[in-house]
Design a protein around this motif. Structure first.
Motif, PDB file in Angstrom:
ATOM      1  N   ASP A   1       0.747   3.970  -2.971  1.00 42.53           N
ATOM      2  CA  ASP A   1       0.454   5.379  -2.646  1.00 42.53           C
ATOM      3  C   ASP A   1       1.596   6.292  -3.096  1.00 42.53           C
ATOM      4  O   ASP A   1       1.358   7.368  -3.631  1.00 42.53           O
ATOM      5  CB  ASP A   1       0.208   5.546  -1.147  1.00 42.53           C
ATOM      6  CG  ASP A   1      -1.112   4.938  -0.688  1.00 42.53           C
ATOM      7  OD1 ASP A   1      -1.962   4.600  -1.542  1.00 42.53           O
ATOM      8  OD2 ASP A   1      -1.280   4.784   0.541  1.00 42.53           O
ATOM      9  N   GLY A   2       2.839   5.852  -2.883  1.00 43.61           N
ATOM     10  CA  GLY A   2       3.992   6.644  -3.308  1.00 43.61           C
ATOM     11  C   GLY A   2       4.056   6.805  -4.818  1.00 43.61           C
ATOM     12  O   GLY A   2       4.340   7.885  -5.333  1.00 43.61           O
TER      13      GLY A   2
ATOM     14  N   ARG B   1       0.838  -1.202   0.000  1.00 42.26           N
ATOM     15  CA  ARG B   1       0.000   0.000   0.000  1.00 42.26           C
ATOM     16  C   ARG B   1       0.873   1.252   0.000  1.00 42.26           C
ATOM     17  O   ARG B   1       0.608   2.209  -0.717  1.00 42.26           O
ATOM     18  CB  ARG B   1      -0.924  -0.007   1.216  1.00 42.26           C
ATOM     19  CG  ARG B   1      -1.716   1.268   1.459  1.00 42.26           C
ATOM     20  CD  ARG B   1      -2.535   1.802   0.298  1.00 42.26           C
ATOM     21  NE  ARG B   1      -3.377   0.824  -0.318  1.00 42.26           N
ATOM     22  CZ  ARG B   1      -3.823   0.923  -1.582  1.00 42.26           C
ATOM     23  NH1 ARG B   1      -3.514   1.962  -2.334  1.00 42.26           N
ATOM     24  NH2 ARG B   1      -4.581  -0.006  -2.101  1.00 42.26           N
ATOM     25  N   ALA B   2       1.948   1.261   0.796  1.00 40.15           N
ATOM     26  CA  ALA B   2       2.849   2.420   0.833  1.00 40.15           C
ATOM     27  C   ALA B   2       3.498   2.640  -0.529  1.00 40.15           C
ATOM     28  O   ALA B   2       3.630   3.781  -0.990  1.00 40.15           O
ATOM     29  CB  ALA B   2       3.915   2.221   1.908  1.00 40.15           C
TER      30      ALA B   2
ATOM     31  N   ALA C   1       1.506   6.649  -6.887  1.00 34.57           N
ATOM     32  CA  ALA C   1       0.400   7.514  -7.292  1.00 34.57           C
ATOM     33  C   ALA C   1       0.717   8.985  -7.001  1.00 34.57           C
ATOM     34  O   ALA C   1       0.278   9.878  -7.732  1.00 34.57           O
ATOM     35  CB  ALA C   1      -0.883   7.100  -6.581  1.00 34.57           C
ATOM     36  N   ALA C   2       1.491   9.232  -5.954  1.00 31.25           N
ATOM     37  CA  ALA C   2       1.849  10.613  -5.584  1.00 31.25           C
ATOM     38  C   ALA C   2       3.043  11.137  -6.366  1.00 31.25           C
ATOM     39  O   ALA C   2       3.451  12.284  -6.206  1.00 31.25           O
ATOM     40  CB  ALA C   2       2.141  10.674  -4.080  1.00 31.25           C
TER      41      ALA C   2
END
Length: 63
Positions: free
Chosen positions: A52-53, A48-49, A55-56
């Motif tokens: 998320d990274g 998940r991290a 996607a950011a």
């Protein structure tokens, strides 16, 4: 127990080349369908991290 691999319903590669995921004993397993012998093992939290990274844009300048 046999591992139940899944691929995205959005995978449209005619040759079946895609990432597949499975969960076994609390670990998330990831492999490429065209090289199924290589398996990456991680946890849900770490995956998940990473997602998320990505996607950011945290990895955009690594190329």
């Amino acid at each position: 127990m046999e591992i139940q691999w899944r691929k995205s319903s959005r995978s449209t590669d005619a040759e079946g080349n895609c990432l597949e995921v499975a969960v076994k004993d609390g670990e998330v397993l990831i492999r490429e369908s065209d090289d199924p012998g290589v398996i990456i093992r991680t946890t849900r939290a770490k995956l998940r991290a990473f997602i998320d990274g990505a996607a950011a844009g945290e990895f955009d300048d690594l190329a």
